[in-house]
Design an enzyme around this catalytic site. Sequence first.
Site, PDB file in Angstrom:
ATOM      1  N   LYS A  89       0.820  -1.213   0.000  1.00 54.81           N
ATOM      2  CA  LYS A  89       0.000   0.000   0.000  1.00 54.81           C
ATOM      3  C   LYS A  89       0.853   1.262   0.000  1.00 54.81           C
ATOM      4  CE  LYS A  89      -4.442  -1.490   1.806  1.00 54.81           C
ATOM      5  NZ  LYS A  89      -5.447  -1.343   2.861  1.00 54.81           N
ATOM      6  N   LYS A 131      -4.788  -9.475  -7.083  1.00 55.41           N
ATOM      7  CA  LYS A 131      -5.971  -9.624  -6.231  1.00 55.41           C
ATOM      8  C   LYS A 131      -7.097  -8.689  -6.688  1.00 55.41           C
ATOM      9  CE  LYS A 131      -5.957  -7.623  -2.006  1.00 55.41           C
ATOM     10  NZ  LYS A 131      -5.757  -7.371  -0.581  1.00 55.41           N
ATOM     11  N   LYS A 177     -10.650  -3.159  -4.126  1.00 56.49           N
ATOM     12  CA  LYS A 177     -11.459  -1.944  -4.163  1.00 56.49           C
ATOM     13  C   LYS A 177     -10.712  -0.785  -4.795  1.00 56.49           C
ATOM     14  CE  LYS A 177     -13.536  -2.644   0.378  1.00 56.49           C
ATOM     15  NZ  LYS A 177     -13.432  -2.309   1.796  1.00 56.49           N
TER      16      LYS A 177
HETATM   17  P1  AMP Z   1     -11.222  -4.960   3.062  1.00 62.13           P
HETATM   18  O1  AMP Z   1     -12.111  -4.584   1.960  1.00 62.13           O
HETATM   19  O2  AMP Z   1      -9.770  -4.809   2.687  1.00 62.13           O
HETATM   20  O3  AMP Z   1     -11.567  -4.347   4.377  1.00 62.13           O
HETATM   21  O4  AMP Z   1     -11.422  -6.525   3.225  1.00 62.13           O
HETATM   22  C1  AMP Z   1     -12.562  -7.096   3.837  1.00 62.13           C
HETATM   23  C2  AMP Z   1     -12.455  -8.589   3.830  1.00 62.13           C
HETATM   24  O5  AMP Z   1     -12.467  -9.093   2.485  1.00 62.13           O
HETATM   25  C3  AMP Z   1     -11.157  -9.123   4.451  1.00 62.13           C
HETATM   26  O6  AMP Z   1     -11.431 -10.272   5.200  1.00 62.13           O
HETATM   27  C4  AMP Z   1     -10.297  -9.450   3.262  1.00 62.13           C
HETATM   28  O7  AMP Z   1      -9.366 -10.464   3.545  1.00 62.13           O
HETATM   29  C5  AMP Z   1     -11.341  -9.928   2.246  1.00 62.13           C
HETATM   30  N1  AMP Z   1     -10.885  -9.724   0.859  1.00 62.13           N
HETATM   31  C6  AMP Z   1     -10.576  -8.551   0.259  1.00 62.13           C
HETATM   32  N2  AMP Z   1     -10.218  -8.732  -1.029  1.00 62.13           N
HETATM   33  C7  AMP Z   1     -10.286 -10.067  -1.266  1.00 62.13           C
HETATM   34  C8  AMP Z   1     -10.051 -10.908  -2.419  1.00 62.13           C
HETATM   35  N3  AMP Z   1      -9.680 -10.391  -3.588  1.00 62.13           N
HETATM   36  N4  AMP Z   1     -10.236 -12.243  -2.276  1.00 62.13           N
HETATM   37  C9  AMP Z   1     -10.644 -12.783  -1.093  1.00 62.13           C
HETATM   38  N5  AMP Z   1     -10.894 -12.052   0.019  1.00 62.13           N
HETATM   39  C10 AMP Z   1     -10.721 -10.717  -0.049  1.00 62.13           C
END
Ligand code: AMP
Length: 333
Positions: free
Chosen positions: A114, A198, A201
Site C-alpha cells: 500500500k 488480487k 477496491k
Molecule cells: P477490506 O475490503 O480490505 O476491508 O477486506 C474485507 C475482507 O475481504 C477481508 O477479510 C479481506 O481479507 C477480504 N478480501 C478482500 N479482497 C479479497 C479478495 N480479492 N479475495 C478474497 N478475500 C478478499
Amino acid sequence: MGKKIFSGVQPTGNLHLGNYLGAITNFVELSNDNTNDCFFCVVDLHAITVNQDPKELRNNIRETVATFIASGIDPKKNTIFNQSRVSAHSEAAWILSCVARMGWLNRMTQFKEKAGKDKEKASIGLYSYPVLMAADILLYDTSHVPVGDDQKQHLELCRNIAQKFNSDFKKDDFLKIPEPLIQKDFSRIMSLKDGLKKMSKSELSDSSRINLTDTEDLIINKVKKAKTDPLPMPSTIDELENRPEAKNLLGIYSCLTNTKLENSIKNFSKKNFSDFKEILSQVLVDKIVPISQEIKKLLNDQNYLDKILLDGSEKANKIASEKVKKIHEIIGF
Ligand code: AMP
Ligand code: TRP
C-alpha cells in the site's frame, strides 16, 4: 461450545466479489449458527489510514452495513457497529503499539504494497494499522476471525502481540489467542483483468471487479470482457497452474455454485470460454443482483442503518471498555 467471532471490513466503497466470497459468505455462515457470538465491525479508523472524503466516508459506512444485512447477516442476532464509536479500540491500539516490535511490523507485506515506492509519504497509521486490528480482535476475547487470505499475516501478528502481552505481564490467558478462519479453496479472488492480481477496491479499472452494487448489465459486460487465454477451457487441475485467469473464473463459478473445482473443470472441459462465460454471468447475476437491489433499498432508510450502528456500538462498548479497564489495572495505570 460456540465461537466468539470478530471481523472487520473497511468502509472504503466498492465492496466486491472478493470481499463477498473471501469474507462475507463466511460471516453469514458463522452468524447462522446460533451458538456463535458474532461481532462485525465497520473499521472506519482503518479507512482513514489513507485519505478519505468525509461525505463519502459517511456514505460508505452506511453502505457497508447495508451490504452485511443484504448478504444475510441478521442485525438483531449479531453485533454490527462502527469502530470509531467505541473509543476502547483506539486506546488499546496505543497500548498494544508499545508491546508490538518495529521488526514485526517491518515485515508486513500489506504495508509495503500500500505504501508503494514512497514509504516516507505514507501515514503512520498505515504502518501501525495491524496493531489497531489486533486491538479490535483482542478486546472481545475473540476465538475465531473469518478473513480473506490477504489478512493471514496480520492475524499472525495479532497472535504474537497477545502472547507477548501475556508473557510480559505474567497473565497467561488474559488476552485470548485467536484462530484465523480462512476459506479453504479460493480464499483469494483475483482481478478480472489480471489473474495474478488480487481483486481490489482500490484498483482504478472498475471492470477488474464485480461490485456488490453492480446491475445485471454491468455484470454481464464485465464477465464478457474478463481476460482469458486463447486455449479452450482446461480439462485437468494441473493445467490451471499456468492459466491464472481460467483458474480464477472456474474458482468463482465453483464457489458460487458450491461445486468442487474438479467437477467444474469436468463440466466445461474443452468448451469455448464464451459458452462458459455466459453460464458464469447468469450464476453471478442470480447471486449478486438480489444483494445489489437490497443494498439500494436499505440505503434509502438511513435512520434504520444508523440505529443498527448505534445499538451495536453500545453493546460493543460495554465489552470493550471493561477489557480496557482490566488492561489498565494490569499495566499499573
Ligand atoms: P477490506 O475490503 O480490505 O476491508 O477486506 C474485507 C475482507 O475481504 C477481508 O477479510 C479481506 O481479507 C477480504 N478480501 C478482500 N479482497 C479479497 C479478495 N480479492 N479475495 C478474497 N478475500 C478478499
Ligand atoms: N484489515 C482488515 C482488512 O483490510 C480489516 C480489519 C480491521 C479486520 N480489523 C479487523 C479484520 C479485525 C478482522 C478482524 O480486510
